[in-house]
Scaffold this active site. Structure first.
Site, PDB file in Angstrom:
ATOM      1  N   CYS A 188      62.286   8.505  61.563  1.00 38.93           N
ATOM      2  CA  CYS A 188      62.436   9.383  62.551  1.00 38.93           C
ATOM      3  C   CYS A 188      60.807  10.018  62.810  1.00 38.93           C
ATOM      4  CB  CYS A 188      63.256  10.577  62.719  1.00 38.93           C
ATOM      5  SG  CYS A 188      64.786   9.904  62.402  1.00 38.93           S
ATOM      6  N   ARG A 228      56.516   4.737  61.173  1.00 36.27           N
ATOM      7  CA  ARG A 228      57.508   5.632  60.465  1.00 36.27           C
ATOM      8  C   ARG A 228      58.766   4.951  60.324  1.00 36.27           C
ATOM      9  NH1 ARG A 228      56.260  11.062  59.487  1.00 36.27           N
ATOM     10  NH2 ARG A 228      58.396  11.541  59.189  1.00 36.27           N
ATOM     11  N   TRP A 237      65.623   6.616  63.454  1.00 32.18           N
ATOM     12  CA  TRP A 237      66.167   5.831  62.250  1.00 32.18           C
ATOM     13  C   TRP A 237      67.592   6.143  62.116  1.00 32.18           C
ATOM     14  CZ3 TRP A 237      67.569   5.668  57.096  1.00 32.18           C
ATOM     15  CH2 TRP A 237      67.143   4.552  56.554  1.00 32.18           C
ATOM     16  N   ASN A 258      65.291  15.240  62.903  1.00 35.20           N
ATOM     17  CA  ASN A 258      64.972  14.383  61.857  1.00 35.20           C
ATOM     18  C   ASN A 258      65.492  15.042  60.656  1.00 35.20           C
ATOM     19  OD1 ASN A 258      63.652  12.432  59.934  1.00 35.20           O
ATOM     20  ND2 ASN A 258      61.755  13.690  60.016  1.00 35.20           N
ATOM     21  N   GLY A 259      66.327  14.040  59.801  1.00 35.99           N
ATOM     22  CA  GLY A 259      66.816  14.579  58.597  1.00 35.99           C
ATOM     23  C   GLY A 259      68.426  14.217  58.762  1.00 35.99           C
ATOM     24  N   GLU A 302      55.912  -4.962  41.858  1.00 36.79           N
ATOM     25  CA  GLU A 302      55.313  -4.875  43.098  1.00 36.79           C
ATOM     26  C   GLU A 302      55.248  -5.988  44.052  1.00 36.79           C
ATOM     27  OE1 GLU A 302      54.943  -2.268  44.858  1.00 36.79           O
ATOM     28  OE2 GLU A 302      53.359  -2.393  46.032  1.00 36.79           O
ATOM     29  N   LYS A 325      56.996  -6.317  47.752  1.00 36.91           N
ATOM     30  CA  LYS A 325      56.221  -6.566  48.970  1.00 36.91           C
ATOM     31  C   LYS A 325      56.998  -8.021  49.629  1.00 36.91           C
ATOM     32  CE  LYS A 325      54.208  -3.698  49.337  1.00 36.91           C
ATOM     33  NZ  LYS A 325      54.096  -2.705  48.703  1.00 36.91           N
ATOM     34  N   GLU A 337      60.521  -6.862  51.279  1.00 33.37           N
ATOM     35  CA  GLU A 337      60.215  -6.121  52.409  1.00 33.37           C
ATOM     36  C   GLU A 337      59.803  -6.767  53.576  1.00 33.37           C
ATOM     37  OE1 GLU A 337      57.009  -3.211  50.645  1.00 33.37           O
ATOM     38  OE2 GLU A 337      58.331  -2.254  51.937  1.00 33.37           O
ATOM     39  N   HIS A 364      66.449 -14.227  28.479  1.00 31.49           N
ATOM     40  CA  HIS A 364      68.087 -13.515  28.399  1.00 31.49           C
ATOM     41  C   HIS A 364      68.758 -13.371  29.355  1.00 31.49           C
ATOM     42  CE1 HIS A 364      66.244 -12.067  24.414  1.00 31.49           C
ATOM     43  NE2 HIS A 364      65.319 -11.695  24.826  1.00 31.49           N
ATOM     44  N   LYS A 366      58.734   4.212  57.245  1.00 34.40           N
ATOM     45  CA  LYS A 366      57.373   4.501  56.278  1.00 34.40           C
ATOM     46  C   LYS A 366      57.637   5.690  55.237  1.00 34.40           C
ATOM     47  CE  LYS A 366      53.067   4.065  54.947  1.00 34.40           C
ATOM     48  NZ  LYS A 366      53.000   2.855  54.100  1.00 34.40           N
TER      49      LYS A 366
END
Ligand code: AGP
Length: 615
Positions: free
Chosen positions: A2, A27, A75, A101-102, A484, A488, A491, A507, A610
């Site tokens: 948001c 964001r 969002w 926002n929230g 990482e 990347k 996403e 395993h 973000k």
């Protein structure tokens, strides 16, 4: 997550608000809207999808000419992304508009109460409850600030709220609890926004607001109060980056720009951080040297990429300081009753400084009396503000949703903290610390060299695009780098990518290997722990024997790895613990290129935000 913008001044509010929303697009969002007030009229436009949809609807919406307004990119949390659920939301009489926002946790109970009073809801959002409540309170005395104060007293959860009222056309009122809100101060104009990127084109003067604050802006000035109505003040500061930092500067995407900014970002993060006696200089310290000496355990808490930086840090801290160090996903930390006390140091890593999971974990740690040192890229954000000590990374604004330069600068800052602890506790001699620091300071040039030769990495990425799955393996600090690299790729490219500790393959995960599966192996330097090097070569053999196509990321001159792998990506020589600063870079480029080949939007991947300001 948001984006929020509010404006009052002399400019056309619609332009300022849309410009601000555009700069907050990074964001992450799925709908957008604006509300403008002028001469007793309140005009509203909101649309699902990107800002272009909202802009296309503005003529039809017939918004008033106005110099005061609010805007929002949403969002979705409560209710699907749709025109109806987009913000702003209106009070029942249409006289008040509000954005949020929230998450308002008690919205169900409040909605029930308002519906029992006969109010009708048009959306599925928790936000509409705050809009309806505000309308009801505003009707009592026609004072938007007082009404907002009464509303905040009823809300539970995390929120930033901004509101305007039709019959008070020169005022925007904001409120914040556990969600970001900063004030921009221009000449005869004020801005409220989720972060400074929204108003940096107009002013670099900002005010940081404390927790549980209400702020009122008019053309004449601003006032701040706490949730009980007591007068308060914010902390003024100047933003030290300008508009060019928030623009693409000739690159096709922000992500490519940010990958290429890494040498500078790491160098900036290290610059001036070591004083004459070899001690690192923290930005804000509310801990004594004795406090640092008393530490007998370190916990690192973070999410996503920042968590991966924490995993690398564990190897460095335990090796350099001999203090036990645990790394935990912030979202799990407080739910499992971790054993902490005054001699525990908690390191909270957060680029945004606003990640709700990390913030809540930090508060849990403080409740147990642990000391908290945060590593953040955002001056004035909540996580550093609530920490006992802070070391800021100096990556500059990171716009692309996928973290790149934030990761490398977090690593650099974490290494500094590890060395600081080692020195202050007398575990490493000053000359030993200096030897590591010299290597660290040499790294930006090595990253630069690496970035100059990315074409082979891009070729490999395009060639791997058709497979639909890429696995990453690593050992020691190469393991978090593998995680990482996989994050990347997931996403950005939306394909199955997974990172494994190379020794774990046999395993279970080795059954995923089939003919042609691309496997990227992060190979440690043969000059470091040669046993580790030998072991990963065995793991490479294991996957190759089952048909994998192996791309090895290894140190330049490591000819043995070249014999075993199908392709090699060479990185400049580096001490084992610092190698992630180099080995992560080709993986970022690999993910960006593969995702681009699949036609993805690498700056704003689907479903992602973000800054994740909900738990
Ligand atoms: C990774 O590319 C993401 N941007 C994400 O995992 C991110 O690192 C995570 O959400 C934590 O964010 P923070 O560093 O701002 O707390």
């Amino acid at each position: 997550m948001c984006g929020i913008v509010g404006y009052v001044g002399q400019r056309k509010a619609v332009d300022v608000v849309l410009d601000g929303l555009r700069r907050l697009e990074y964001r992450g969002y799925d709908s957008a809207g604006v509300a403008l007030v002028a001469d007793g009229t309140l005009g509203l436009a909101k649309k699902a999808g990107k800002l272009a949809n909202l802009e296309a609807s503005l003529d039809e919406a017939g918004l008033p000419e106005s110099t005061c307004g609010i805007g929002h990119t949403r969002w979705a949390t409560h209710g699907v992304p749709s025109d109806r659920n987009a913000h702003p939301h209106l009070s029942a009489d249409g006289g008040v508009a509000l954005i949020h926002n929230g998450i308002i946790e008690n919205f169900g109970q409040l909605r029930g109460e308002l519906e029992a009073e006969g109010l009708h809801f048009v959306s599925e959002t928790d936000t509409e409850v705050a809009a309806q409540l505000l309308g009801r309170e505003y009707a009592i005395d026609g004072d938007l600030t007082e009404a907002m104060t009464r509303v905040c007293a009823r809300l539970e959860g995390a929120f930033t709220l901004l509101a305007v009222a039709a019959d008070d056309p020169d005022t925007v009122v904001g409120a914040r609890r556990n969600s970001p809100l900063v004030v921009g101060v221009g000449e005869g104009e004020y801005f409220l926004a989720s972060d400074v990127a929204a108003f940096i084109a107009y002013t670099t003067e900002a005010i940081e607001l404390g927790q549980d604050r209400i702020v009122t802006i008019t053309r004449e000035g601003l006032s701040v109060r706490d949730f009980h109505g007591n007068p308060s003040e914010g902390r003024p500061y100047s933003v030290d980056w300008d508009l060019t930092a928030a623009e693409k500067g000739g690159y096709e995407t922000f992500m490519r720009k940010e990958i290429n900014e890494q040498p500078t970002a790491v160098a900036d993060t290290l610059r001036g951080r070591i004083d004459g006696s070899g001690q690192i200089v923290l930005d804000e310290v509310r801990m004594s040297d004795q406090d640092f000496r008393d530490i007998d355990k370190v916990f690192i808490i973070a999410c996503g990429t920042s968590y991966h930086a924490g995993l690398v840090t564990k190897y460095a801290i335990e090796h350099w300081t001999r203090i036990p160090c645990e790394v935990e996903l912030a979202s799990e930390f407080r739910y499992r009753d971790p054993v902490l006390d005054r001699s525990t140091l908690v390191i909270a890593i957060s680029q945004s400084g606003e990640t709700m999971d990390t913030l809540m974990a930090l508060r849990h740690a403080k409740d147990q009396k642990a000391r908290v040192l945060s590593i953040s890229n955002t001056v004035g954000s909540t996580i550093p503000r609530e920490s006992d000590a802070v070391l800021y990374t100096r990556a500059g604004i990171e716009v692309a949703v996928a973290s790149t330069k934030a990761f490398l600068t977090q690593l650099a800052a974490c290494y500094l903290v590890g060395l600081h602890l080692a020195q202050i506790r007398g575990i490493m001699y000053a000359d030993e610390v200096k030897a590591v620091l010299d290597e660290l300071v040499a790294t930006p040039d090595k990253i630069n060299m690496l970035l100059k030769d990315m074409e082979p990495v891009r070729d490999l990425a395009r060639a791997s695009a058709e497979f639909g799955r890429v696995l990453f393996i690593g050992r020691h600090v190469g393991y978090p780098v593998a995680l990482e690299g996989a994050l990347k790729l997931k996403e950005l490219a939306y394909i199955h990518a997974e990172g494994f500790a190379a020794g774990e393959l046999k395993h279970g995960p080795i059954s995923l290997i089939e003919a042609g599966t691309p496997v990227i192996a992060i190979v440690p330097s043969p000059r470091g722990r040669s046993l580790l090097h030998d072991k990963i070569l065995s793991n490479i053999q294991e996957v190759k024997a089952r048909g994998a196509k192996v791309i090895a990321v290894c140190e330049a001159g490591d000819d043995i790895t070249g014999v075993h792998a199908d392709h090699v990506i060479e990185t400049p020589a580096s001490p084992t613990l610092l190698a992630p600063l180099l080995t992560a870079v080709p993986l970022q480029e690999f993910a960006a290129e593969l995702a681009t080949a699949l036609g993805r939007d690498i700056d704003q991947p689907r479903n992602l935000a973000k800054s994740v300001t909900v738990e």
